[in-house]
Design an enzyme around this catalytic site. Structure first.
Site, PDB file in Angstrom:
ATOM      1  N   ARG A  50       0.852  -1.198   0.000  1.00 24.58           N
ATOM      2  CA  ARG A  50       0.000   0.000   0.000  1.00 24.58           C
ATOM      3  C   ARG A  50       0.882   1.240   0.000  1.00 24.58           C
ATOM      4  NH1 ARG A  50       2.617   2.128   3.120  1.00 24.58           N
ATOM      5  NH2 ARG A  50       2.670   2.032   5.378  1.00 24.58           N
ATOM      6  N   ASP A  59      -1.506   5.576  13.189  1.00 23.76           N
ATOM      7  CA  ASP A  59      -2.380   4.387  13.297  1.00 23.76           C
ATOM      8  C   ASP A  59      -2.180   3.680  14.633  1.00 23.76           C
ATOM      9  OD1 ASP A  59       0.169   3.436  12.521  1.00 23.76           O
ATOM     10  OD2 ASP A  59      -0.625   1.872  11.210  1.00 23.76           O
ATOM     11  N   SER A 155       5.014  -1.432   2.636  1.00 25.07           N
ATOM     12  CA  SER A 155       4.401  -2.538   3.364  1.00 25.07           C
ATOM     13  C   SER A 155       4.625  -3.909   2.763  1.00 25.07           C
ATOM     14  CB  SER A 155       2.901  -2.321   3.501  1.00 25.07           C
ATOM     15  OG  SER A 155       2.694  -1.272   4.340  1.00 25.07           O
ATOM     16  N   ASP A 200      -1.502  -0.900   7.405  1.00 32.89           N
ATOM     17  CA  ASP A 200      -1.016  -1.597   6.212  1.00 32.89           C
ATOM     18  C   ASP A 200      -1.819  -2.853   5.938  1.00 32.89           C
ATOM     19  OD1 ASP A 200       0.781   0.301   6.805  1.00 32.89           O
ATOM     20  OD2 ASP A 200       2.462  -1.040   7.158  1.00 32.89           O
ATOM     21  N   LYS A 248      12.528  -1.676   9.435  1.00 29.25           N
ATOM     22  CA  LYS A 248      11.928  -1.393  10.750  1.00 29.25           C
ATOM     23  C   LYS A 248      12.375  -2.382  11.812  1.00 29.25           C
ATOM     24  CE  LYS A 248       7.593  -1.580  10.083  1.00 29.25           C
ATOM     25  NZ  LYS A 248       7.557  -1.983   8.688  1.00 29.25           N
TER      26      LYS A 248
HETATM   27  P1  NG1 Z   1       5.744   0.665   6.700  1.00 29.13           P
HETATM   28  O1  NG1 Z   1       6.978   1.457   6.841  1.00 29.13           O
HETATM   29  O2  NG1 Z   1       5.141   0.767   5.344  1.00 29.13           O
HETATM   30  O3  NG1 Z   1       5.942  -0.764   7.084  1.00 29.13           O
HETATM   31  C1  NG1 Z   1       4.863   1.400   9.136  1.00 29.13           C
HETATM   32  C2  NG1 Z   1       3.812   0.646   9.938  1.00 29.13           C
HETATM   33  C3  NG1 Z   1       2.421   1.304   9.824  1.00 29.13           C
HETATM   34  C4  NG1 Z   1       2.480   2.792  10.153  1.00 29.13           C
HETATM   35  C5  NG1 Z   1       3.614   3.433   9.320  1.00 29.13           C
HETATM   36  C6  NG1 Z   1       3.818   4.893   9.680  1.00 29.13           C
HETATM   37  C7  NG1 Z   1       4.225  -1.762  10.035  1.00 29.13           C
HETATM   38  C8  NG1 Z   1       3.909  -3.094   9.460  1.00 29.13           C
HETATM   39  N1  NG1 Z   1       3.669  -0.715   9.454  1.00 29.13           N
HETATM   40  O4  NG1 Z   1       4.624   1.271   7.747  1.00 29.13           O
HETATM   41  O5  NG1 Z   1       1.515   0.640  10.685  1.00 29.13           O
HETATM   42  O6  NG1 Z   1       2.663   3.001  11.521  1.00 29.13           O
HETATM   43  O7  NG1 Z   1       4.872   2.771   9.518  1.00 29.13           O
HETATM   44  O8  NG1 Z   1       2.661   5.613   9.422  1.00 29.13           O
HETATM   45  O9  NG1 Z   1       4.972  -1.665  10.989  1.00 29.13           O
END
Ligand code: NG1
Length: 396
Positions: A50, A59, A155, A200, A248
């Site tokens: 996404r 979120d 994601s 996500d 992450k």
């Molecule tokens: P990304 O970086 O796309 O994985 C992460 C979190 C989201 C949200 C965003 C910041 C996970 C799986 N997703 O997205 O829930 O917090 O950072 O808006 O950790």
């Protein structure tokens, strides 16, 4: 009302462009599955990545967000094996070597200290069984093919976990609803040490062709499709990857997870509240696009979001800032990071007739300078136009 995951038989109901290319990809996956395991898969589970248009790092505080599903996705070809083993392989076997688990044993054990690709499979697997309160999984074979770049803010992990859930439930004759699956997936990544929110996974499972989603988490998970206003020329979106990988899981203690707890501090909280207001305003403009300069007003909210991410929440980076400056200079209405930040992708809202102009500016001023060795194909993977795509499904 929450629906079951749809089953489709026609790739044109999943992809709006390059359906022939996708047909070849699905055929390659089916052939490789047959080569690896000796027979054809029973089905392919598909879950998309996404792009978040606005509403970053809120979120997990329970505030609404505004993402849309995109075409890049994770496919999992699967077949019940009649054994007690779960065999997991990836088309990219060099980077992601095959693994073999007991369906009722070590597939449930996730060591979050180890950075291991199959842990995301285990998250989805365990998520479904924990929810059902069971441990009696059937053996099956899976082969994965993912096109969401890892660590890019689009994601890839949610696409992987959601596609796994779909495969696991179908093999085990379970039929959970879309909101059950989204909620399970949202909680499942804590097993790999990331305290993620639910944006996500909800976008991946409930995405709708042609609409973004206004996702609320309270009092219960709800995804409302919202169309972008009809402007002339129409609005279009470009995704530009910094090519700075932001993992992450690896950086959680000093980046993502740290921010989750820091939202209790006035500094950071200012971002959370102001960003929430911007999401609500963005939705209002989309649903009631009266007055002049609708695109400019939407773009301004995206630009303010980027400023707040950079200055107040400190989750941007020099490369993301640079992409935003270049795109705005070339005519984008709004430009901002998308996903967790600290690298990964940016998203740009532009008039449809400016897509090529903005892409060329980014190609010349960012990619040609910082990554002169990129091939045409690599550039196309890093910099592309996108539109709201459909959510997870089975392809039979
Ligand atoms: P990304 O970086 O796309 O994985 C992460 C979190 C989201 C949200 C965003 C910041 C996970 C799986 N997703 O997205 O829930 O917090 O950072 O808006 O950790």
């Amino acid at each position: 009302m929450s629906l079951p995951v749809p089953t489709v038989k026609d790739l044109s109901s999943i992809y709006s462009i390059n359906v022939d290319g996708q047909a070849k990809r699905y055929a390659r996956l089916t052939e490789s599955f047959e080569k690896t395991y000796g027979s054809k898969p029973d089905f392919i589970a598909r879950a998309p990545g996404r792009v978040n248009i606005i509403g970053e790092h809120i979120d997990y505080c329970g505030f609404p967000v505004f993402p849309m599903a995109i075409a890049p996705d994770t496919l999992i070809a699967a077949r019940a094996s009649g054994t007690s083993r779960v065999r997991v392989a990836n088309i990219n076997s060099e980077k992601y070597p095959a693994r073999d688990f007991s369906a009722t044993g070590d597939v449930f054990d996730i060591d979050s200290r180890v950075h291991e690709w199959s842990n995301y499979f285990k998250c989805g697997y365990r998520g479904v069984f924990d929810y059902l309160g069971r441990k009696d999984g059937k053996g099956f074979d899976v082969l994965l093919d993912g096109t969401v770049p890892a660590g890019s803010g689009l994601s890839s992990s949610a696409a992987f976990v959601c596609a796994t859930e779909l495969a696991v439930q179908r093999i085990n004759n379970v039929d959970l609803t879309q909101s059950e699956l989204a909620s399970i997936a949202a909680g499942a990544e804590c097993h790999v040490g990331v305290n993620s929110g639910g944006m996500d996974q909800t976008a991946s499972i409930m995405g709708q062709q042609g609409s973004a989603l206004f996702i609320e988490f309270h009092p219960r998970l709800r995804a409302t499709p919202v169309k972008f206003p009809e402007t002339s020329p129409p609005l279009a979106f470009i995704i530009a990857n910094t090519l700075v990988v932001s993992d992450k899981h690896v950086t959680a203690p000093v980046c993502y997870n740290l921010r989750v707890v820091e939202t209790r501090i006035l500094n950071r909280a200012l971002h959370v509240f102001s960003e929430t207001l911007r999401v609500v305003q963005f939705r209002q403009i989309c649903e009631h696009p009266s007055g002049d300069n609708v695109a400019v007003r939407l773009g301004a909210l995206m630009n303010q979001s980027q400023d707040s991410c950079r200055d107040t929440f400190e989750c941007s980076c020099a490369e993301l800032d640079e992409l935003c400056t270049i795109a705005r200079g070339a005519g984008a209405f709004g430009s901002r990071l998308t996903g967790a930040g600290w690298g990964g992708c940016s998203v740009h809202m532009v008039a449809a007739d400016k897509v090529e102009q903005v892409k060329s500016a980014l190609a010349e001023q960012y990619y040609a300078k910082r990554y002169p060795q990129l091939t045409r194909e690599q550039l196309d993977d890093a910099l592309f136009a996108t539109a709201p795509g459909c959510g997870a499904c089975y392809y039979v």
